[in-house]
Scaffold this active site. Structure first.
Site, PDB file in Angstrom:
ATOM      1  N   SER A 288       0.839  -1.200   0.000  1.00  0.00           N
ATOM      2  CA  SER A 288       0.000   0.000   0.000  1.00  0.00           C
ATOM      3  C   SER A 288       0.869   1.244   0.000  1.00  0.00           C
ATOM      4  O   SER A 288       1.949   1.263   0.618  1.00  0.00           O
ATOM      5  CB  SER A 288      -0.899   0.005   1.240  1.00  0.00           C
ATOM      6  OG  SER A 288      -1.501   1.267   1.437  1.00  0.00           O
TER       7      SER A 288
ATOM      8  N   TYR B 268      -4.183  -1.384   9.181  1.00  0.00           N
ATOM      9  CA  TYR B 268      -3.948  -1.778   7.798  1.00  0.00           C
ATOM     10  C   TYR B 268      -2.560  -1.366   7.331  1.00  0.00           C
ATOM     11  O   TYR B 268      -1.792  -2.182   6.813  1.00  0.00           O
ATOM     12  CB  TYR B 268      -5.011  -1.163   6.897  1.00  0.00           C
ATOM     13  CG  TYR B 268      -4.797  -1.427   5.423  1.00  0.00           C
ATOM     14  CD1 TYR B 268      -5.078  -2.679   4.889  1.00  0.00           C
ATOM     15  CD2 TYR B 268      -4.324  -0.427   4.577  1.00  0.00           C
ATOM     16  CE1 TYR B 268      -4.881  -2.939   3.543  1.00  0.00           C
ATOM     17  CE2 TYR B 268      -4.124  -0.674   3.233  1.00  0.00           C
ATOM     18  CZ  TYR B 268      -4.406  -1.926   2.711  1.00  0.00           C
ATOM     19  OH  TYR B 268      -4.209  -2.164   1.381  1.00  0.00           O
TER      20      TYR B 268
ATOM     21  N   LYS C 102       0.868  -3.584   6.229  1.00  0.00           N
ATOM     22  CA  LYS C 102       1.496  -3.452   4.913  1.00  0.00           C
ATOM     23  C   LYS C 102       2.973  -3.058   5.057  1.00  0.00           C
ATOM     24  O   LYS C 102       3.804  -3.463   4.235  1.00  0.00           O
ATOM     25  CB  LYS C 102       0.739  -2.444   4.056  1.00  0.00           C
ATOM     26  CG  LYS C 102      -0.637  -2.933   3.616  1.00  0.00           C
ATOM     27  CD  LYS C 102      -0.560  -4.192   2.746  1.00  0.00           C
ATOM     28  CE  LYS C 102      -1.902  -4.579   2.174  1.00  0.00           C
ATOM     29  NZ  LYS C 102      -1.834  -5.753   1.274  1.00  0.00           N
TER      30      LYS C 102
END
Length: 277
Positions: A151, A193, A197
């Site tokens: 990401s 999140y 990543k």
């Protein structure tokens, strides 16, 4: 493997979002591929195949569904056994399956621990297990490729204000809230999140190290801010935030599969630049 044999590509989370767009971009090529849609639910994978064939009626490639839930070792083992018996190798493994649970914390549907554990299990642990079991299949390829979809939010360098430049998105996701506690609820929280990543980026570096002398090309791919359903926001809402269309990310990953970014092996790559650590 004969040079004329179609390359075999497994895309986890291939039935929707970026995963589907990767499959679609490869399916549209004039050269043949054997495309495997990794999906937790067979019916959703089959629906994706039907959608793909309606959007692209003719193709030189074949597409099949492989049931795989990266949060289940039993599921991963069964998927690898199926691919081994049917195909005997994998030429490209695209670890695309991922999830974010920060909204579940915000909405008090999961505890912090539950949500963080679920994120790490899906985005890092499960990916590592699948990759480990898939390595023997990759080593049967004449040109093995291993990709981890990361990401743009995972860059630690870009969390520093002096590195934001004119990028509005960086200011938005890295800006600090007002003083006081509790902090206001965020519309699109990403703490868990983006942490996973960032961990996935290190996992990519580890696999680069481990497979260096085996000829496996490894990347972390940062596909851009795309209008997919990841994170609980609708594509329409994401488009208002300036996202790219999902097919842009799919075409970028397709280019990596085709060898157009072989000069950036072992790095976190964006389509136009290398992402800072």
């Amino acid at each position: 493997m004969a040079s004329s044999d179609p390359k075999i590509v497994l895309v986890t989370g291939g039935n929707t979002g970026l995963g589907y767009e990767i499959i679609k971009a490869l399916y549209a090529l004039p050269e043949p591929y054997t495309l495997l849609i990794g999906t937790r639910t067979i019916s959703k994978g089959e629906a994706a195949v039907n959608q793909l064939k309606s959007e692209i009626p003719t193709s030189e490639s074949t597409v099949s569904v492989i049931q795989v839930n990266v949060s289940s070792d039993v599921s991963i083992e069964a998927a690898i056994a199926s691919i081994t018996s049917t195909y005997g190798r994998i030429d490209a493994l695209i670890n695309n399956a991922g999830a974010g649970f920060d909204g579940e914390i915000r909405d008090e549907k999961m505890s912090i621990r539950e949500a963080f554990n679920a994120s790490w299990d899906t985005n890092v642990s499960g990916t590592h297990v699948l990759t480990t079991l898939a390595v023997p299949l990759l080593l049967k390829s004449a040109d093995p490729r291993l990709m981890f979809v990361t990401s743009g939010t995972s860059s630690m360098w870009e969390t520093q204000p002096e590195n934001w430049g004119t990028m509005v998105a960086l200011a938005r996701i890295n800006g600090s809230p007002v003083a006081g506690w509790p902090k206001p609820k965020e519309m699109a929280p990403i703490t868990g999140y983006r942490s996973t990543k960032a961990g996935l980026n290190m996992l990519m570096r580890e696999w680069t190290r481990i497979l260096k002398n085996d000829g496996v090309k490894v990347w972390a791919i940062s596909p851009g801010f795309l209008a997919t359903n990841l994170g609980g926001l609708s594509p329409a809402m994401l488009r208002k935030m300036g996202t790219l269309e999902p097919h842009v990310g799919g075409e970028f990953v397709r280019d990596v599969v085709q060898g157009k970014h072989d000069d950036r092996v072992g790095l976190i790559i964006r389509s136009q630049q290398t992402q800072a650590w």
